[in-house]
Design an enzyme around this catalytic site. Structure first.
Site, PDB file in Angstrom:
ATOM      1  N   CYS A  33       1.077  -1.017   0.352  1.00 18.81           N
ATOM      2  CA  CYS A  33      -0.351  -0.589   0.103  1.00 18.81           C
ATOM      3  C   CYS A  33       0.985   1.162  -0.275  1.00 18.81           C
ATOM      4  CB  CYS A  33      -1.041   0.081   1.069  1.00 18.81           C
ATOM      5  SG  CYS A  33      -2.103   1.726   1.208  1.00 18.81           S
ATOM      6  N   CYS A  61      -6.809  -2.881   7.068  1.00 20.45           N
ATOM      7  CA  CYS A  61      -8.138  -2.202   7.436  1.00 20.45           C
ATOM      8  C   CYS A  61      -8.702  -2.441   6.102  1.00 20.45           C
ATOM      9  CB  CYS A  61      -7.354  -0.849   7.038  1.00 20.45           C
ATOM     10  SG  CYS A  61      -6.149   0.344   5.272  1.00 20.45           S
TER      11      CYS A  61
END
Length: 363
Positions: A99, A196
């Protein structure tokens, strides 16, 4: 200085934006929309629904421009799909690294430059220290919040442009206190979780949805290939774990505690062995990123092979590929996990542990 702040909607990045605005910088806020508003709303998520609204509210409070970037497709391809592929290969991935190096430190950083910014700031707990005109990456003051392990793949060019204001904060309480002082509504907002983007909290469920073959039952075997049990999908296992193995230790001659030593994705077999004596002295790395000039002979340094594990002394050699030689035996390294190299608090670089772990002891 014009600075773009990556605002996730949490307290950390919100405080970063506020601190930089207080210092007189020309601050621009940007939030990445990484998944559909309705899909991920649980506490501990980030960059979705409520989080985007929170980031915008902070930007309004600070009177700074705020942009929302639709990065759903890019995030799915560069992070979520790669996460599932890694488990399908029998690895243990680190999605936060992908990410940061994908949508955050590449796409968002590129946007910052397009907007004429001189730097981009994030809420990561690391320090950027300049010495003799060179930017170094270091662990933060508050070691309990250390995120340097997840940022080892930051390139030198990126590090020149990045800023991490929270690295010098004494602890998270001080950050929340600052948020309250500044009147930010996110002051008491819970922290986001490591993975997440998993709506249910079950990463295995997500992997099995994207790669159904990882949920197929298979055999648990010992090093000799003898079947000692059954498993309910390779996505539920990682090298080094002892859970979900049932009572297979009772089938060994001495009743020794067993652990996963290898995952054969082709045959869907989980290979187990005694936990005692299962450590390694040597393993190889791929996709190594250096933040120093290491030289051909390699370096002596400290290495960390899991996010919450202590560092160990080692040699990192460049012998066609990068080989880590531990001075003391380490717990079984998991293919796909990161191995980050340190000298004191400084990050020297790192890479990903490969599946071809060498079992011989270091000489």
């Amino acid at each position: 200085m014009r600075i773009l702040v990556a605002m996730s909607g949490g307290v950390d990045s919100s405080v970063v934006a506020a601190l930089l605005k207080q210092e007189g910088h020309d601050v621009i806020g940007a939030t990445l929309q990484l998944y559909d508003h309705g899909e991920t709303t649980k506490a501990g998520s980030c960059c979705a629904g409520r989080d985007i609204m929170d980031a915008r509210a902070v930007a309004d409070r600070l009177d700074i421009p705020h942009y929302v970037i639709d990065a759903e497709e890019r995030f799915r391809n560069s992070v979520i799909e790669r996460f599932a592929d890694s488990y399908a290969r029998g690895e243990t991935p680190v999605p936060c690294v992908a990410c940061n190096q994908g949508v955050k430190f590449t796409d968002l950083l590129g946007m910052a430059r397009d907007l004429g910014c001189e730097a981009m700031a994030t809420g990561h707990y690391v320090r950027r220290i300049e010495k003799d005109g060179t930017a170094e990456l270091h662990r933060p003051v508050d070691l309990s919040r250390d995120q340097s392990w997840f940022l080892f793949a930051t390139t030198r060019d990126q590090l020149d442009f990045l800023r991490f204001p929270l690295g010098a904060m004494p602890d998270k309480d001080a950050v929340r206190a600052k948020a309250e002082e500044l009147g930010l509504a996110v002051a008491t907002k819970p922290d986001s979780q490591d993975i997440c983007f998993v709506p249910t909290g079950s990463y295995a469920g997500l992997v099995e949805k994207l790669r159904p073959e990882t949920g197929a039952a298979g055999e648990i075997v010992n090093a000799d290939g003898d079947i000692v049990g059954r498993h309910d999908g390779i996505a539920r296992y990682t090298v080094g774990q002892s859970k979900r193995l049932g009572d297979i230790h009772t089938q060994t001659k001495d009743g020794a505690r067993q652990m996963v030593t290898r995952i054969d994705a082709t045959t869907r077999r989980i290979v187990v062995g005694p936990r005692q004596g299962a450590g390694r002295h040597r393993f190889r790395l791929r996709d190594v990123n250096w933040l120093i000039d290491a030289g051909e002979e390699g370096i002596r340094c400290s290495v960390q092979i899991r996010a919450r594990e202590a560092v160990r002394e080692a040699w990192v050699r460049q012998e066609g590929s990068h080989t880590v030689v531990m001075l003391d035996e380490a717990a079984m390294p998991a293919p796909g996990q990161a191995c980050v190299l340190y000298r004191g608090s400084r990050v020297l670089g790192g890479g990903f542990i490969t599946a071809d772990i060498e079992e011989e002891s270091a000489q």
